[in-house]
Design an enzyme around this catalytic site. Structure first.
Site, mmCIF file in Angstrom:
data_model
loop_
_atom_site.group_PDB
_atom_site.id
_atom_site.type_symbol
_atom_site.label_atom_id
_atom_site.label_comp_id
_atom_site.label_asym_id
_atom_site.label_seq_id
_atom_site.Cartn_x
_atom_site.Cartn_y
_atom_site.Cartn_z
ATOM 1 N N ASP A 191 44.055 94.002 22.648
ATOM 2 C CA ASP A 191 45.417 94.222 22.068
ATOM 3 C C ASP A 191 46.376 92.999 21.482
ATOM 4 O OD1 ASP A 191 44.565 96.769 22.089
ATOM 5 O OD2 ASP A 191 45.926 97.598 23.754
ATOM 6 N N TYR B 165 55.265 98.244 26.888
ATOM 7 C CA TYR B 165 56.253 98.521 28.055
ATOM 8 C C TYR B 165 56.116 99.140 28.224
ATOM 9 C CZ TYR B 165 59.608 95.143 30.774
ATOM 10 O OH TYR B 165 60.222 95.376 32.180
ATOM 11 N N SER B 166 56.918 99.955 26.873
ATOM 12 C CA SER B 166 57.926 100.994 26.385
ATOM 13 C C SER B 166 57.588 102.116 27.848
ATOM 14 C CB SER B 166 57.600 101.692 25.104
ATOM 15 O OG SER B 166 58.821 103.081 25.054
#
Length: 308
Positions: free
Chosen positions: A90, A205-206
């Site tokens: 990613d 990360y959210s």
């Protein structure tokens, strides 16, 4: 200016009969730190040559892969090729998303690392996936991006793009921010930071900070606080055409702005004003017919897995 077009995220499906495929050049963008990268590039290059397709590796990566320099830089390669093959994970795909004019070329992303949630196929599936793509047996998935405008005295005003997220934070202290949606005050934040994410970034990360997962075909902008200092502050999903404005009210001299992790980092003065909205440009991800987002959630993020 922010791009506005109220619609669902676009997915284009098409199939080209064998023999009609017009790809003549395939570029490589590789995580050269992977031990198996040179061999993978060599094997795929041979497969492409047998299919009558020219493999192109930019000079910035050719030396690390033990290949001869051709005088072609990354920016020129992106302009010249009909498809970009991203080999990594990613993080490699996020780095590719920041290449100049990357929105003009379809991307086939193959995971040769660990998780690879955004990628289309694993290393074991690379050759079948590539053959199917060369036959035209695939679909294009357009992923929403964010455009970021920063108005500040230091550094000078600038703008950039993000595929996953934009993060504002101070490394050691709580910060005070005011967030506005379409010119109206939404809420003030007193938190370690704030993440503004796309649906693609909703599994990054959210998600670690308590944000929800949003299907990538939706057009939406997520606001996810990082460790807020109040139980009344919660993650929020704004509509895809929203213009998000963030003003800083902390007494600290500067705060940090991170674009797609650390693909770009900026130190901003406290007077800086940040505007974020949906970008006109999108990323074109090549997807195999069998690719399933829901299956990826179950198998890679263990969504719904029973805890024993």
């Amino acid at each position: 200016m922010c791009f506005s077009n109220r619609m669902w995220g676009d997915i284009s499906f098409f199939s080209i009969g064998e023999g009609d495929w017009m790809t003549k050049k395939v570029g490589f963008f590789v995580n050269t730190r992977k031990e198996n990268a040179p061999q993978v590039v060599a094997d795929v290059s041979e497969l492409l040559k047998k299919a009558g397709v020219a493999p192109i590796v930019a000079d910035e990566q050719a030396e690390d892969l033990g290949l001869k320099l051709t005088g072609i830089g990354t920016a020129q390669m992106v302009e010249d090729v009909d498809m970009l093959l991203v080999l990594g994970g990613d993080g490699t795909l996020l780095s590719a998303a920041h290449l100049p004019k990357i929105e003009t070329v379809p991307i086939l992303a193959i995971n040769i690392g660990n998780l690879g949630f955004l990628t289309d196929a694993s290393l074991a599936e690379l050759k079948p996936s590539l053959r199917a793509t060369l036959r035209g047996d695939y679909r294009i998935e357009h992923r929403m991006m964010l455009e970021v405008f920063v108005n500040s005295q230091s550094p000078q005003p600038f703008h950039t793009f993000a595929l996953n997220d934009v993060m504002i934070r101070h490394y050691t202290r709580l910060i005070e921010l005011n967030a506005y949606i379409d010119g109206e005050l939404f809420i003030p934040y007193n938190a370690d930071g704030l993440i503004i994410a796309t649906p693609s970034g909703s599994t990054g990360y959210s998600l670690s900070c308590g944000g929800t997962i949003v299907e990538p075909q939706l057009e939406a902008i997520l606001l996810t606080p990082i460790a807020p200092h109040s139980l009344t502050v919660r993650p929020f999903i704004a509509h895809g055409d929203a213009e998000i404005k963030v003003e800083m009210h902390s007494t600290y001299e500067s705060l940090d702005l991170f674009i797609d992790g650390q693909r770009e980092t900026h130190t901003l003065t406290r007077e800086a004003e940040i505007k974020i909205c949906r970008a006109k440009r999108t990323i074109q991800l090549i997807r195999s017919r069998s690719h399933s987002y829901y299956k990826a959630l179950r198998e890679k993020l263990m969504l719904g897995e029973r805890i024993k």
